[in-house]
Each structure stands twice: as structure tokens, then as C-alpha cells.
Write a protein that holds these residues in place. Sequence first.
Motif, short mmCIF file in Angstrom:
data_model
loop_
_atom_site.label_atom_id
_atom_site.label_comp_id
_atom_site.label_asym_id
_atom_site.label_seq_id
_atom_site.Cartn_x
_atom_site.Cartn_y
_atom_site.Cartn_z
N PRO A 199 40.82 45.29 54.49
CA PRO A 199 40.53 43.86 54.67
C PRO A 199 40.54 43.14 53.32
CG PRO A 199 38.88 45.24 55.76
CD PRO A 199 39.76 46.17 54.99
N THR A 200 41.15 41.97 53.29
CA THR A 200 41.29 41.26 52.02
C THR A 200 40.10 40.33 51.80
OG1 THR A 200 43.67 41.37 52.23
CG2 THR A 200 42.83 39.71 50.72
N ASP A 201 39.44 40.53 50.66
CA ASP A 201 38.31 39.69 50.30
C ASP A 201 38.82 38.65 49.29
OD1 ASP A 201 36.05 38.59 49.15
OD2 ASP A 201 34.90 40.45 49.28
N LEU A 202 39.04 37.43 49.80
CA LEU A 202 39.69 36.41 48.96
C LEU A 202 38.80 36.01 47.78
CD1 LEU A 202 41.28 34.36 51.86
CD2 LEU A 202 42.50 35.70 50.15
N GLU A 203 37.49 35.97 48.03
CA GLU A 203 36.58 35.58 46.94
C GLU A 203 36.63 36.61 45.82
OE1 GLU A 203 32.73 34.52 48.29
OE2 GLU A 203 31.97 34.29 46.24
N GLN A 204 36.64 37.86 46.24
CA GLN A 204 36.71 38.94 45.24
C GLN A 204 38.02 38.86 44.44
OE1 GLN A 204 37.42 43.02 46.49
NE2 GLN A 204 35.32 43.47 45.88
N LEU A 205 39.09 38.52 45.14
CA LEU A 205 40.39 38.40 44.46
C LEU A 205 40.32 37.26 43.43
CD1 LEU A 205 43.40 39.19 44.18
CD2 LEU A 205 43.91 37.52 45.97
N HIS A 206 39.72 36.14 43.85
CA HIS A 206 39.60 35.01 42.93
C HIS A 206 38.75 35.41 41.72
CE1 HIS A 206 37.79 31.27 41.34
NE2 HIS A 206 39.07 30.93 41.36
N ASN A 207 37.63 36.08 41.97
CA ASN A 207 36.77 36.50 40.85
C ASN A 207 37.53 37.41 39.89
OD1 ASN A 207 34.71 35.11 42.00
ND2 ASN A 207 33.73 36.91 42.95
N ARG A 208 38.37 38.22 40.48
CA ARG A 208 39.14 39.14 39.65
C ARG A 208 40.12 38.37 38.76
NH1 ARG A 208 42.59 44.16 41.93
NH2 ARG A 208 40.65 44.77 42.88
N LEU A 209 40.74 37.35 39.31
CA LEU A 209 41.69 36.55 38.52
C LEU A 209 40.95 35.83 37.38
CD1 LEU A 209 43.97 35.08 41.36
CD2 LEU A 209 44.40 37.04 39.88
N VAL A 210 39.74 35.35 37.69
CA VAL A 210 38.93 34.68 36.66
C VAL A 210 38.59 35.68 35.55
CG1 VAL A 210 36.68 33.59 36.20
CG2 VAL A 210 37.98 32.98 38.27
N GLU A 211 38.20 36.86 35.99
CA GLU A 211 37.84 37.91 35.02
C GLU A 211 39.03 38.26 34.12
OE1 GLU A 211 36.74 41.70 36.87
OE2 GLU A 211 37.55 42.52 35.00
N TYR A 212 40.21 38.33 34.73
CA TYR A 212 41.42 38.62 33.94
C TYR A 212 41.59 37.55 32.86
CZ TYR A 212 43.08 42.03 37.41
OH TYR A 212 43.22 43.11 38.24
N MET A 213 41.38 36.29 33.28
CA MET A 213 41.58 35.19 32.35
C MET A 213 40.59 35.29 31.20
SD MET A 213 42.81 31.72 33.86
CE MET A 213 41.70 30.40 33.53
N GLN A 214 39.35 35.65 31.56
CA GLN A 214 38.32 35.78 30.52
C GLN A 214 38.68 36.90 29.54
OE1 GLN A 214 35.01 36.23 33.11
NE2 GLN A 214 34.63 34.03 33.26
N ARG A 215 39.39 37.90 30.08
CA ARG A 215 39.83 39.01 29.22
C ARG A 215 41.11 38.67 28.49
NH1 ARG A 215 39.69 43.38 33.55
NH2 ARG A 215 41.77 43.74 32.74
N LYS A 216 41.51 37.42 28.56
CA LYS A 216 42.73 36.92 27.90
C LYS A 216 44.00 37.59 28.43
CE LYS A 216 40.59 34.53 24.34
NZ LYS A 216 39.49 34.18 25.22
N LYS A 217 43.95 37.99 29.70
CA LYS A 217 45.16 38.47 30.37
C LYS A 217 45.81 37.21 30.91
CE LYS A 217 45.26 42.66 33.19
NZ LYS A 217 46.32 43.45 32.86
N THR A 218 46.84 36.74 30.28
CA THR A 218 47.30 35.38 30.62
C THR A 218 48.32 35.32 31.74
OG1 THR A 218 48.97 35.51 28.90
CG2 THR A 218 46.86 34.50 28.29
N SER A 219 48.82 36.47 32.19
CA SER A 219 49.71 36.43 33.35
C SER A 219 49.38 37.61 34.26
CB SER A 219 51.17 36.49 32.93
OG SER A 219 51.46 37.76 32.40
N SER A 220 49.65 37.44 35.54
CA SER A 220 49.35 38.52 36.48
C SER A 220 50.40 38.61 37.57
CB SER A 220 47.99 38.28 37.17
OG SER A 220 46.95 38.47 36.27
#
Length: 326
Positions: A199-220
Motif C-alpha cells: 500500500p502506498t503511503d503518500l504522506e510518507q513519500l512526501h516526507n521522504r522527498l523533503v528529507e532528500y532535499m534537506q540532505r541536499k539530494k537535489t534530484s530524484s
Amino acid sequence: MAKIKKIAVLTSGGDAPGMNAAIRAVVRKALSENLKVYGILRGYEGLIKGDFIPMNSKSVGNIIQLGGTILKTARSEKFRTVEGRQQAYNNLIEKEIDALVVIGGDGTFKGARIFAEEHNFPIVGLPGTIDNDLFGTDMTIGFDTAINTAVEAIDKIRDTAASHERIFFIEVMGRDAGFIALRVGIASGAEAVIVPEVPTDLEQLHNRLVEYMQRKKTSSIIIVAEGDDAGGAFEIKKAMEKYGDEFDMKVTVLGHIQRGGSPTAYDRYLASRLGVAAIDALLDDQRSVMVGMINRQIVYVPFNQTIKHHKSIDQTLLDIVDILNT
Ligand code: F6P
């Protein structure tokens, strides 16, 4: 049981790279056993219409490297009816064909099983689908080529994703299964893989993208299986936009590019091995079985089993995706 002297081969359902290599193997192995061979055009549709063509060694010359299927393919509604199957049987009897080799996926085997039961007709199946969703074989013919095609395309998308610092949602095929998505996700170093089996947890996916950004991962790169419960890549991007517009996001649907192209060496090898084994099976009086390969060994799986059992994805592969993009 009566001796088999004449066989016919058809491809049915979605085409898959390597189907031609399978046709070639079936035809040439059958000829080597002194059998006569017919090709049937457009799968079960051609079986009902009587579109049969005699095949010799030359008919399958120079096709091992070709994508698609020289016999054409179709999804037949008529074959779902008793009358359609009766007509198909009459055509086989008229041509004095003793056995059939069908190359296709789940739907192909369902049709084959009913037909074989109704008319007590010998049929052996080969797993031909890019989805790899058939129980009883490690890999289906076409899967390896499809994942390689997808990975090659994703590598290119990654270049532009990195330059523009974007998030790409890339939709891959697989119907209601995540085999293509998972394999492609690991092989392309994706940041996340979204599959129907979890099952896809959209909120969790969004949080993950935010976390990537905070880690300066600028593309995904986010791989989305087309059959996901949260929708395809467009729907998932839309869902992410609801959380705000902090990301530059794009969608690519790889689509039917995954079904075409010259088969990989592995798909040609698999198709050749399975094609030969299909004729061995028929001559050995095996009936209503799919020929598969498990742990590099040929196996014969009753249609009933491959239809009844669901092939599961290995969910630990999703953990690997996460571990490898930290
Ligand atoms: O089964 C192969 C497959 O390519 C699936 O991955 C996909 O869902 C489906 O066929 C697409 O079918 P069609 O080409 O009929 O649209």
C-alpha cells in the motif's frame, strides 16, 4: 496416447521480446524430431479463423534477434466462448494437428487450460510476457529485455533530472505486478519504488522527498508501477503537489517502448531453452503444462498451478532500494 506427428505454435496476449526466438526454437526442434509444424497467426483469433501457415526451417531464419512476434498476436474475446473454442478445435482436426504450443501470459494459459479440458487436446505453454508475473518460472521471456530498455531510458532521464534538479516520477509497465518496477528501480539507483503489492503511503513519500532535499539530494527518480493502488505516475505527482509546490516535478510514462526491441542474450537463451523443452514435453506425453526455468533448471508446471498461484515479489528488495539511496 496417439503419436504426435503435427504440431502448431501461436503467440497470444501482449507481445514480448524473445517470442520470435521461442517460435524459432519450437519450430526447429519439432522439425528435428520429424514433426510437421504450422504457425497460427494472431493467437487464438487465428486459431478460430483457421489462419494457419506451414512452417519450415527457413520460416524462422534470421528472426532470433527480432522483437515482436512474426506470428502476430491478439487478445481474443471469441476464444472465451464455447462456440469459439469449438470452431478452433474443428480447425485443428481439419488440419490434422495433434498438439499445440502456446506462447503468452496468464490469459493465454487460462484459455489453453479450458480448451485442453473441453477437447482433451495436448497443449504445452511457454511463459512470454514482459511482466514476469507467472508462477512457476524465475523469469518470463521478455522480462530481461524490458527491464534493460527501461533502465537505459531512465539513465537518460537521470541526466536531465540532475541538471535541472528535478524529481521524476517514471511509470513502468507490469499490469498489476511490481516485478518490472522493483528490478528497474534497483538497477537504475532509484530513490523510491512504488509497487502495487505494498500500500502506498503518500504522506510518507512526501516526507521522504523533503528529507532528500534537506540532505541536499537535489534530484530524484521515483519508479511507479502502472498498477499501483495510488494510481500511476501522474496521479502520484498530483498527490505530491497537494502538499505544496516546493519541488520541480516531472512525469515520464515509458509505455510500450518496454515491449519492443531486440531481445537480450538472456531472453534469446531462455526462449531457446524453453522452446526445445516444450517439444520434449509433448513427445514425453506431458499435457497442460507451462515450461519454466527455476534455478537454471527446466521445470514443467501444470497450467492449474501457474494460474492458481500468485507469484509474489520479494519485498526485501524494497529495503535494498532504501538502503542504497541513503
Ligand atoms: O502484459 C504486458 C503488458 O505490457 C502490461 O505490462 C500492460 O499492462 C499491458 O500489457 C498493456 O496492454 P496493451 O498493449 O494491450 O495496452
